[in-house]
Design an enzyme around this catalytic site. Structure first.
Site, PDB file in Angstrom:
ATOM      1  N   GLY A   1      -0.161   6.501   4.299  1.00 40.72           N
ATOM      2  CA  GLY A   1      -0.839   6.898   3.151  1.00 40.72           C
ATOM      3  C   GLY A   1      -0.825   8.512   2.858  1.00 40.72           C
TER       4      GLY A   1
ATOM      5  CD  GLU B   1       0.618   0.884   9.814  1.00 36.95           C
ATOM      6  OE1 GLU B   1       0.109   0.933   8.886  1.00 36.95           O
ATOM      7  OE2 GLU B   1       0.518   0.005  10.747  1.00 36.95           O
TER       8      GLU B   1
ATOM      9  N   GLY C   1       5.049   5.197   4.276  1.00 35.55           N
ATOM     10  CA  GLY C   1       5.858   4.596   3.342  1.00 35.55           C
ATOM     11  C   GLY C   1       6.218   5.693   2.337  1.00 35.55           C
TER      12      GLY C   1
ATOM     13  CB  CYS D   1       6.433  -7.255 -26.103  1.00 31.18           C
ATOM     14  SG  CYS D   1       8.125  -7.503 -27.049  1.00 31.18           S
TER      15      CYS D   1
HETATM   16  C1  LIG Z   1       0.790   0.370   2.333  1.00 33.39           C
HETATM   17  C2  LIG Z   1       0.483   0.601   3.729  1.00 33.39           C
HETATM   18  C3  LIG Z   1       1.098   1.634   4.329  1.00 33.39           C
HETATM   19  C4  LIG Z   1       1.765   2.632   3.634  1.00 33.39           C
HETATM   20  O1  LIG Z   1       1.241   3.493   2.718  1.00 33.39           O
HETATM   21  P1  LIG Z   1       2.140   4.846   2.009  1.00 33.39           P
HETATM   22  O2  LIG Z   1       0.971   5.216   1.391  1.00 33.39           O
HETATM   23  O3  LIG Z   1       3.180   4.298   1.225  1.00 33.39           O
HETATM   24  O4  LIG Z   1       2.143   5.492   3.261  1.00 33.39           O
HETATM   25  C5  LIG Z   1       1.044   1.577   5.729  1.00 33.39           C
HETATM   26  N1  LIG Z   1      -0.003   0.838   6.403  1.00 33.39           N
HETATM   27  C6  LIG Z   1      -0.486   0.001   5.766  1.00 33.39           C
HETATM   28  C7  LIG Z   1      -1.573  -0.771   6.481  1.00 33.39           C
HETATM   29  C8  LIG Z   1      -0.312  -0.279   4.289  1.00 33.39           C
HETATM   30  O5  LIG Z   1      -0.992  -1.246   3.856  1.00 33.39           O
END
Ligand SMILES: *Cc1c(COP(=O)(O)O)cnc(C)c1O
Length: 432
Positions: free
Chosen positions: A247, A281, A283, A352
């Site tokens: 997040g 986690e 991303g 479109c």
């Molecule tokens: C989407 C997600 C992430 C990654 O979120 P980011 O904002 O990209 O860091 C991590 N854990 C879970 C459970 C997610 O659904």
């Protein structure tokens, strides 16, 4: 708009007026693969990963790259090389992670709707942890594990009722969101889970949303979750691991740049003395700024007092502007003269839909048909969310490392795209 807002991010720089990805001039890549295309800087990804892990120094922590942000195997494999595991949300992602060489025991599986088939596949793969989000899911996983003579390692994902203060479509920790289990309910579920023979209770997980730039929601969520961890430990639940999710945001615009050091301090403060292994986690934080979408101007259209820059990229390639009202910096690959006049432009694609835009009323230097543009910070939730809408083939992905470049996904060709359809038997066969 001043010139500093036109400066590209780490991994990308102007040399003699031409935007480069590390050591490679981007217009040369455009000549080779055509436009539009995604372009990633491997070094920028590695630098983000090293920053993230360095901030966690001193903690007993593991990082699981959330591959839904960018699931290209070259990306997943790179993070695995640098030491990360993977956070997956589907069997498809799990298969990609395995194919990219991530061992099963470095994979966590999240998501509210895992099917029996997905559970069985993940058990077969020997994943580290299932993040479970409901009683029906827990019961189903228990059944599947028992039928295979296995035990599923489980963390319960709680919903701490914290507003992440991000875009509503990517907030996941409020009461009304579909994600997670209320703390009250989780107490009962931990009791239930401990007597299920197919379940090994190992962890507690939380993830309150994406693109968080303010740190207070993290503090609230981590505090509540860590307190709950202590409570469950005291109640005899054999917890080993606290998964704090992802997040952490990136500065797309004038957004407050999220403070990684502050984030790490909050983790340290809220989890002090827990004795838990921590899991993260991330991303977006690892890949967003390491990627561009490169697109070419098709036409410049002046109509009704507006200036439309019509480009060959579109919402099917990068949906974030229209889906999340996201702002992406847009820079010409050939640096504009310092005295160039900026005019407000709508940068739009050929699809479109009026929602097919990359920017509205954006101040840009003079542009003409054939010019190349880079949409910045497109490495996360860009290619991973692309579709074939308007029968537009998926665009290529290119990765650069130093002076080397590699096409890590070639452009989908028309024949492949079209050949996926089948005609039903009641239509007369084509004779061509
Ligand atoms: C989407 C997600 C992430 C990654 O979120 P980011 O904002 O990209 O860091 C991590 N854990 C879970 C459970 C997610 O659904």
């Amino acid at each position: 708009m001043n010139s500093t807002t036109l400066l590209p991010q780490e991994g990308f720089s102007f040399r003699e007026g031409l935007l480069h990805a590390e050591g490679v001039p981007i217009d040369r890549i455009a000549e080779q693969v055509g436009t539009p295309f995604y372009l990633y800087s491997s070094s920028a990804m590695e630098a983000a990963y090293q920053r993230f892990t360095a901030a966690l120094t001193g903690l007993n922590a593991k990082v699981f790259y959330a591959m839904k942000a960018n699931s290209n195997q070259a990306v997943v494999r790179s993070f695995a090389e640098w030491g990360a595991g993977s956070d997956v949300v589907s069997e498809g992602e799990l298969r990609r992670a395995l194919a990219a060489g991530v061992p099963g025991n470095r994979i966590v599986f999240a998501g509210v709707g895992k099917t029996q088939r997905e559970m069985a596949f993940a058990l077969e793969a020997g994943i580290l942890q299932f993040n479970v989000e409901s009683l029906p899911e827990l019961e189903q996983l228990n059944q599947v594990a028992l039928s295979m003579g296995r035990k599923a390692p489980v963390a319960l994902r709680v919903n701490p009722n914290v507003d992440a203060q991000t875009h509503t479509k990517i907030a996941t920790g409020r009461k009304a969101d579909k994600f997670g289990i209320d703390l009250d309910h989780a107490r009962t579920l931990y009791r239930d889970a401990q007597v299920m023979k197919g379940i090994a209770v190992e962890g507690l997980a939380v993830h309150i949303g994406s693109q968080l730039t303010r740190m207070e929601p993290f503090r609230d969520a981590f505090q509540r979750t860590a307190d709950f961890y202590r409570e469950m430990q005291a109640a005899g639940v054999p917890l080993l691991r606290l998964d704090l999710g992802g997040g952490l945001g990136v500065p797309y615009h004038h957004d407050q740049a999220p403070d990684l050091q502050r984030y790490a301090e909050i983790v340290k403060e809220t989890t002090a003395g827990l004795g838990a292994e921590l899991a993260f986690e991330p991303g977006r934080y690892l890949v967003a700024s390491a990627g561009l979408l490169v697109t070419r101007v098709v036409f410049v259209k002046e109509e009704r007092g507006r200036r439309f820059i019509i480009v060959d990229g579109a919402m099917n390639d990068l949906i974030r502007p229209t889906l999340y009202e996201a702002w992406h910096n847009i820079i010409p690959l050939r640096q504009a003269d310092s005295g160039a006049e900026l005019t407000p432009c709508d940068v739009v694609g050929p699809v479109c839909e009026s929602g097919d835009f990359f920017a509205k009323e954006r101040d840009l230097p003079p542009l003409k048909s054939g010019d190349l543009l880079a949409l910045c910070d497109a490495g996360a939730y860009g290619s991973a969310m692309a579709s074939n809408y308007n029968s537009r083939p998926l665009v290529p992905e290119v990765m650069v490392r130093g002076d080397e470049m590699a096409v890590v996904r070639p452009r989908q060709d028309y024949a492949t795209m079209i050949a996926q359809d089948r005609l039903p038997g009641w239509l007369p066969a084509l004779h061509n």
